[in-house]
Write a protein that holds these residues in place. Structure first.
Motif, PDB file in Angstrom:
ATOM      1  N   PRO A 238       0.705  -1.183  -0.025  1.00 40.08           N
ATOM      2  CA  PRO A 238       0.071   0.234  -0.029  1.00 40.08           C
ATOM      3  C   PRO A 238       0.728   1.268  -0.040  1.00 40.08           C
ATOM      4  N   GLY A 239       2.167   1.518   0.339  1.00 37.69           N
ATOM      5  CA  GLY A 239       2.996   2.309   0.272  1.00 37.69           C
ATOM      6  C   GLY A 239       3.522   2.659  -0.767  1.00 37.69           C
ATOM      7  N   ASN A 240       3.473   1.778  -1.918  1.00 42.51           N
ATOM      8  CA  ASN A 240       4.261   1.959  -2.979  1.00 42.51           C
ATOM      9  C   ASN A 240       5.763   2.081  -2.938  1.00 42.51           C
ATOM     10  N   GLU A 241       6.326   1.073  -1.924  1.00 42.16           N
ATOM     11  CA  GLU A 241       7.823   1.181  -1.761  1.00 42.16           C
ATOM     12  C   GLU A 241       8.282  -0.276  -2.116  1.00 42.16           C
ATOM     13  N   LYS A 242       7.330  -1.241  -2.245  1.00 48.26           N
ATOM     14  CA  LYS A 242       8.108  -2.488  -2.594  1.00 48.26           C
ATOM     15  C   LYS A 242       7.022  -3.174  -3.277  1.00 48.26           C
ATOM     16  N   VAL A 243       7.470  -3.874  -4.460  1.00 45.20           N
ATOM     17  CA  VAL A 243       6.568  -4.780  -5.306  1.00 45.20           C
ATOM     18  C   VAL A 243       7.258  -6.251  -5.573  1.00 45.20           C
ATOM     19  N   GLU A 244       6.230  -6.852  -5.552  1.00 45.43           N
ATOM     20  CA  GLU A 244       6.207  -8.320  -5.990  1.00 45.43           C
ATOM     21  C   GLU A 244       6.042  -8.596  -7.125  1.00 45.43           C
ATOM     22  N   PHE A 245       6.862  -9.404  -7.773  1.00 46.82           N
ATOM     23  CA  PHE A 245       6.803  -9.408  -9.456  1.00 46.82           C
ATOM     24  C   PHE A 245       6.557 -10.906  -9.711  1.00 46.82           C
ATOM     25  N   ALA A 246       6.183 -11.088 -10.860  1.00 51.05           N
ATOM     26  CA  ALA A 246       6.102 -12.393 -11.637  1.00 51.05           C
ATOM     27  C   ALA A 246       6.375 -12.029 -13.098  1.00 51.05           C
ATOM     28  N   VAL A 247       6.771 -12.897 -13.958  1.00 48.94           N
ATOM     29  CA  VAL A 247       7.119 -12.818 -15.235  1.00 48.94           C
ATOM     30  C   VAL A 247       6.555 -14.112 -16.034  1.00 48.94           C
ATOM     31  N   THR A 248       5.946 -14.111 -17.080  1.00 44.27           N
ATOM     32  CA  THR A 248       5.482 -15.365 -17.837  1.00 44.27           C
ATOM     33  C   THR A 248       5.602 -14.910 -19.255  1.00 44.27           C
ATOM     34  N   VAL A 249       6.235 -16.022 -20.062  1.00 45.96           N
ATOM     35  CA  VAL A 249       6.174 -16.139 -21.629  1.00 45.96           C
ATOM     36  C   VAL A 249       5.411 -17.157 -22.308  1.00 45.96           C
TER      37      VAL A 249
ATOM     38  N   ALA B  60      10.513   4.812 -12.174  1.00 46.76           N
ATOM     39  CA  ALA B  60       9.890   5.971 -12.249  1.00 46.76           C
ATOM     40  C   ALA B  60       8.845   6.303 -11.287  1.00 46.76           C
ATOM     41  N   ARG B  61       8.286   5.329 -10.599  1.00 45.02           N
ATOM     42  CA  ARG B  61       7.429   5.536  -9.856  1.00 45.02           C
ATOM     43  C   ARG B  61       7.804   5.543  -8.312  1.00 45.02           C
ATOM     44  N   GLY B  62       9.187   5.452  -8.153  1.00 42.62           N
ATOM     45  CA  GLY B  62       9.915   5.545  -6.832  1.00 42.62           C
ATOM     46  C   GLY B  62       9.721   4.371  -5.951  1.00 42.62           C
ATOM     47  N   ILE B  63       9.514   3.321  -6.754  1.00 40.25           N
ATOM     48  CA  ILE B  63       9.535   2.049  -6.045  1.00 40.25           C
ATOM     49  C   ILE B  63      10.989   1.613  -5.471  1.00 40.25           C
ATOM     50  N   GLN B  64      11.319   1.093  -4.279  1.00 40.85           N
ATOM     51  CA  GLN B  64      12.468   1.099  -3.727  1.00 40.85           C
ATOM     52  C   GLN B  64      13.153  -0.494  -4.003  1.00 40.85           C
ATOM     53  N   GLU B  65      11.967  -1.348  -4.038  1.00 38.57           N
ATOM     54  CA  GLU B  65      12.557  -2.750  -3.895  1.00 38.57           C
ATOM     55  C   GLU B  65      11.577  -3.653  -4.829  1.00 38.57           C
TER      56      GLU B  65
ATOM     57  N   LEU C  18      14.051 -13.677  -4.633  1.00 33.32           N
ATOM     58  CA  LEU C  18      14.638 -12.895  -5.757  1.00 33.32           C
ATOM     59  C   LEU C  18      14.389 -11.266  -5.321  1.00 33.32           C
ATOM     60  N   ARG C  19      15.462 -10.499  -5.401  1.00 37.90           N
ATOM     61  CA  ARG C  19      15.594  -9.109  -5.044  1.00 37.90           C
ATOM     62  C   ARG C  19      16.310  -8.347  -6.091  1.00 37.90           C
ATOM     63  N   LEU C  20      15.798  -7.126  -6.133  1.00 41.09           N
ATOM     64  CA  LEU C  20      16.270  -6.075  -6.932  1.00 41.09           C
ATOM     65  C   LEU C  20      16.281  -4.621  -6.014  1.00 41.09           C
ATOM     66  N   ASP C  21      17.395  -4.301  -5.723  1.00 34.41           N
ATOM     67  CA  ASP C  21      17.319  -2.987  -4.832  1.00 34.41           C
ATOM     68  C   ASP C  21      17.465  -1.715  -5.860  1.00 34.41           C
ATOM     69  N   LEU C  22      16.577  -1.075  -6.007  1.00 41.48           N
ATOM     70  CA  LEU C  22      16.380   0.021  -6.790  1.00 41.48           C
ATOM     71  C   LEU C  22      17.017   1.436  -6.185  1.00 41.48           C
ATOM     72  N   ARG C  23      17.477   1.405  -5.119  1.00 39.66           N
ATOM     73  CA  ARG C  23      17.852   2.561  -4.319  1.00 39.66           C
ATOM     74  C   ARG C  23      19.476   2.243  -4.657  1.00 39.66           C
ATOM     75  N   GLY C  24      19.958   1.198  -5.231  1.00 42.23           N
ATOM     76  CA  GLY C  24      21.223   1.404  -5.779  1.00 42.23           C
ATOM     77  C   GLY C  24      22.293   0.909  -4.579  1.00 42.23           C
ATOM     78  N   GLU C  25      21.829   0.066  -3.487  1.00 38.81           N
ATOM     79  CA  GLU C  25      22.666  -0.485  -2.808  1.00 38.81           C
ATOM     80  C   GLU C  25      22.277  -1.755  -2.290  1.00 38.81           C
ATOM     81  N   LYS C  26      23.072  -2.460  -1.683  1.00 36.33           N
ATOM     82  CA  LYS C  26      22.721  -3.774  -1.238  1.00 36.33           C
ATOM     83  C   LYS C  26      21.875  -4.038   0.028  1.00 36.33           C
TER      84      LYS C  26
END
Length: 897
Positions: A814-825, A848-853, A887-895
């Protein structure tokens, strides 16, 4: 804000009561007593420098002297002390507080900031969440938390109650306790300066201890936030609302019929419906409805069969059903024949099914067995009036096993009090909704019906439009800009029609004449008959000054009409400026219905759309409904169905049915217009003619204002489809369109699912699935673009339909700070780089949305996805004890730690 730190509010391990006291009837004393008496499971720290101990608890002089950091603080001190206490608590590490104090809207010593704003400013650096101020407090009976100054406690249960009214809080507590109704959470929001309805809805939606949410609402402050939270919560559990302030506050001054008709209560009603919640009108109905919905079974239709042992109660139930817009089930001949075999010849031979007052238990069972299999019925209302012949308990005992097994909804009404009490209790214990009167029972049934309707609007997958539609946005914007540049807020009728035509709304040919002579010339060029209308910026409703003359057949008639209009205008409105006349082709459509389609801007929910019966007496007829943009075919059709004019549109006698699809398309295009053009404040098309040939706008009125184009869609309570995120990409030498998923993609998404190999579905879903269920399909294709995103890669098939090749999803907190993703082809396209394209699109969007993780999970054997995310830069780590990789991707540029 978000649900961040709300766990400390609703499930604290320790509570500090600041301002605790032993002064009788004081707030501080009452709160401390309530905490102790409720048996709070954690530690309690009274804070007051005047005492060494209170209620046998060591009492501390200040926040700073507390031996540990309290997870929750309850503040009962004077207004001026609150900001400082919040700052001190935040610095110490407390992350949640309940501010019971009132009077924080004051500005001390003429300062620019109110005490409330100082409090919020003090809390912000520490992310300290505040419930209140000016609230009764909070009760969580399951952990013995009564952090309130209510006069009574609450029983534990599975209902959450949220209220803006403090007086109602105490009244409902008393009412519920006497009836044995318990709560998981009982929340008084007060002024909701920080924690508001949306925050609470988000938290309760994920609360395993809450199976339904009940709300008393007076007003909403942040419509977009509220709608997102409400729609998310309503997908997971029943949400029921009592909205105060139903009475109209009087006619509003407005430049349009729509502005006058669209009262705030109607807008709230539309918002509640669109969010998939259920509105009720009394506190008693609130608790009755939640019990009914808790036991309601899936119901595809709305047809009710009434079974009774007395004619009177059956008639009363029928009256209540029909006047409540319900439907009696039909009784096919085979069903009547079956009933003839088991019922006496004097039975009613229709619906209601009166099986006569002397009916033994066996007669009830046989009749119900037949009625529960009637293909023309969706639910049964069972009514029993007590008799001296057969005890009610014997009847209840005989039919409960049958009702437990049926897939149909059954609602019961046991008349009488003492004689029927055991039977009523037996039904209640079996989970069968039970009411005291036929009218109450019918109201319960209609609550199920309305709730299912609202859930359908929330979860539906609407069909796509017959043809793609691309509006001329720039042309419409130019019209609004030109008027505002001239200092005008009201568009002329011809200008309004140019704007409508740019969005595909059929309009009659219209020309602007600056003089009577030019009106005659234009009439001759258009061809007779024509209509002549006054053109004046001061005149909103032309008929009020005799400014409309129809069916002019000759040039002479046009000239005389122009002179008459000028004369009437000078007599009735000498202040008005005559700018000329609009000359229109006279529409000859004798079978057409006059409709109104309009837009107005609500102070809370932004632009809203009105539909109903049109004409000059539209306010008197008062046959209209409100909807929130954006619309699609299903939502537009629902709006139409809720008006009386819908029956006229369906055709009657020798009048053919109107093209309702054309009316729906007009509503959708008006929805798109108001979404695109932020300058539109009010709009009327009245009348919009509708017949078998389609629709035609005869008259239009639009009011425009200076607007911030960049924040255009932010005006809407529900974020529309974000077309700006569409992107053409090159893949394998062919062009693909990457775009957000739409509800209209339902059919293509089913095809996409069927093109997947079972093993690929298992790797993606972690389970084996053969079919997508309707609710799953709706969740996949109908998303809240403010919170979630799903990008699909699509291309055109040979038949022109869109084909889905792959999808990547992001589900945000709800805070738009972390998203859980899934990808399917799609299975036959794996290993060709499409997954990388989709993941790059998702990462770009999240940044662009300011998501951190960005986080996710994949089975350890899903090598394809694991390699894909590693290339994107994800950290991949095993989950201890499971065959799953985190699986994790840090969009703040730090581990991340």
């Amino acid at each position: 804000m978000t649900i961040r730190n709300l766990q400390y509010l609703f499930s604290p391990a320790s509570v500090a009561v600041i301002g605790a006291s032993q002064k009788e009837h004081s707030v501080g004393a009452t709160v401390l007593n309530n905490l102790v008496e409720a048996g709070f499971h954690g530690r309690i720290f009274p804070v007051n420098p005047k005492y060494d101990s209170l209620r046998g608890l060591k009492t501390y002089a200040s926040v700073g002297s507390l031996p540990v950091v309290p997870e929750l603080a309850v503040i009962c001190t004077p207004p001026a002390s609150v900001p400082g206490l919040i700052a001190e608590l935040g610095a110490k590490g407390t992350r949640a507080a309940i501010v019971l104090t009132a009077g924080l809207s004051l500005h001390p010593d003429g300062q620019a900031l109110s005490i409330k704003q100082m409090m919020l400013d003090a809390a912000k650096p520490h992310l300290l969440r505040i419930l209140g101020p000016n609230c009764v407090g909070l009760l969580v009976p399951g952990i013995g938390l009564n952090a309130s100054f209510a006069h009574t406690g609450a029983l534990p249960g599975k209902l959450a109650f949220v209220s803006q009214s403090g007086a109602l809080v105490t009244g409902v507590l008393e009412w519920a306790k006497t009836r044995g109704i318990g709560f998981s959470k009982f929340i008084s929001l007060g002024d909701n300066a920080d924690v508001d309805f949306a925050d609470v809805l988000d938290y309760l939606a994920g609360d395993a201890n809450t199976y339904a949410i009940l709300m008393y609402v007076e007003d909403i402050k942040h419509a977009r936030k509220f709608m997102s939270a409400a729609r998310a919560a309503a997908r997971s559990k029943p949400v029921l609302v009592v909205k105060a302030g139903r009475a109209a506050e009087g006619a509003k001054a407005a430049a349009s019929h729509t502005g006058a008709l669209a009262g705030s209560d109607a807008v709230y009603d539309a918002a509640i419906r669109r969010a998939g919640m259920l509105r009720v009108f009394t506190t008693e109905d609130l608790f009755g409805a939640v019990e009914t919905l808790a036991h309601a079974k899936s119901m595809n239709g709305e047809r009710l069969t009434i079974l009774t042992n007395g004619g009177g109660p059956g008639v009363m139930a029928t009256d209540a059903l029909i006047f409540g817009q319900g439907k009696l089930a039909a009784m096919p001949a085979p069903v009547i024949a079956q009933l003839d075999e088991v019922l006496p010849s004097t039975w009613s031979h229709g619906n209601p099914v009166d099986i006569i007052g002397d009916a033994p238990a066996e007669r009830y069972v046989k009749a119900l067995e037949i009625l529960l299999k009637n293909p023309e019925s969706d639910a049964v209302l069972f009514i029993q009036a007590p008799t001296a012949i057969v005890p009610s308990l014997d009847i209840a005992s005989a039919i409960v096993p049958l009702l437990k097994e049926t897939s149909r909804n059954v609602i019961s009404c046991w008349l009488g009090s003492n004689a029927s009490a055991p039977a009523r209790q037996l039904f209640s214990n079996a989970g069968i909704p039970t009411y005291d009167t036929p009218e109450e029972a019918v109201r319960g049934f209609m609550q199920i019906v309305q709730y299912r309707r609202n859930q359908h609007l929330l979860m539906q997958v609407p069909p796509s439009l017959a043809v793609d539609f691309v509006p001329d946005r720039e042309r419409a914007r130019a019209v609004a800009a030109a008027a505002l540049a001239e200092g005008r807020n009201i568009l002329s009728e011809p200008e309004a029609k140019i704007m409508l035509a740019a969005y595909g709304i059929p309009v009659v040919e219209t020309r602007i004449a600056r003089s009577a002579e030019q009106a005659v010339q234009f009439a001759q060029e258009i061809g007779f008959p024509v209509a002549l209308k006054v053109l004046s910026p001061e005149i909103s409703h032309k008929t009020e000054v005799g400014g409309v003359v129809l069916d002019l057949e000759t040039a002479e008639a046009v000239g005389k009409a122009a002179q008459s209009i000028q004369q009437r205008l000078s007599e009735l409105r000498p202040d008005a400026t005559l700018q000329g006349y609009s000359v229109q082709s006279m529409a000859r459509r004798p079978d057409a219905q006059e409709l109104i389609v309009g837009v107005t801007t609500d102070a809370v929910f932004g632009p809203v759309i009105l539909f109903g019966q049109g004409g000059i007496a539209v306010e008197v007829i008062d046959d209209n409904t409100i909807g929130l943009p954006p619309l699609n075919m299903v939502l537009a059709r629902d709006m139409i169905s809720r008006t009386r004019v819908a029956k006229l549109l369906a055709g009657y006698r020798d009048r053919p049915a109107a093209d309702v699809d054309a009316v729906c398309r007009a509503l959708i295009r008006i929805s798109q217009l108001v979404s695109d053009i932020a300058e539109i404040a009010e709009l009327d098309i009245n009348p919009l003619l509708a017949d078998a040939k389609g629709v035609l706008a005869l008259d239009a009125r639009i009011r425009v204002v200076v607007a911030d184009k960049e924040a255009g869609v932010d005006r809407l309570a529900i974020r529309p489809y974000p077309a700006e995120l569409e992107q053409l990409v090159d893949w394998q030498g062919q062009a693909l369109l990457l775009r957000p998923i739409r509800p209209e993609d339902g059919e293509a998404h089913v095809d996409f699912f069927h093109a997947m190999l079972p093993e690929d579905i298992r790797l993606r879903m972690f389970i084996r699935m053969r079919e997508l269920q309707p609710d799953q399909l709706a969740r996949f294709t109908q998303i809240d673009y403010d919170r979630d995103m799903a990008f699909i890669a699509t291309r055109k098939r040979d038949d022109g339909r869109d084909e889905t090749l792959g999808v990547v999803r992001a589900m945000a907190d709800p805070g738009n700070e972390k998203v859980e993703f899934a990808v399917t082809v799609r299975s036959d396209l794996k290993g060709k780089g499409l997954g990388s394209i989709l993941m790059a699109k998702l990462v770009e969007y999240c940044r662009a949305r300011g998501i951190q993780e960005i986080v996710g999970e994949a089975l350890s054997e899903n090598v394809g996805v694991l390699n894909l995310v590693k290339r994107v830069g994800f950290e991949v780590k095993p989950v201890p004890g499971e065959a799953v990789m985190a699986l994790r991707l840090d969009l703040r540029g730090e581990k991340l730690a």
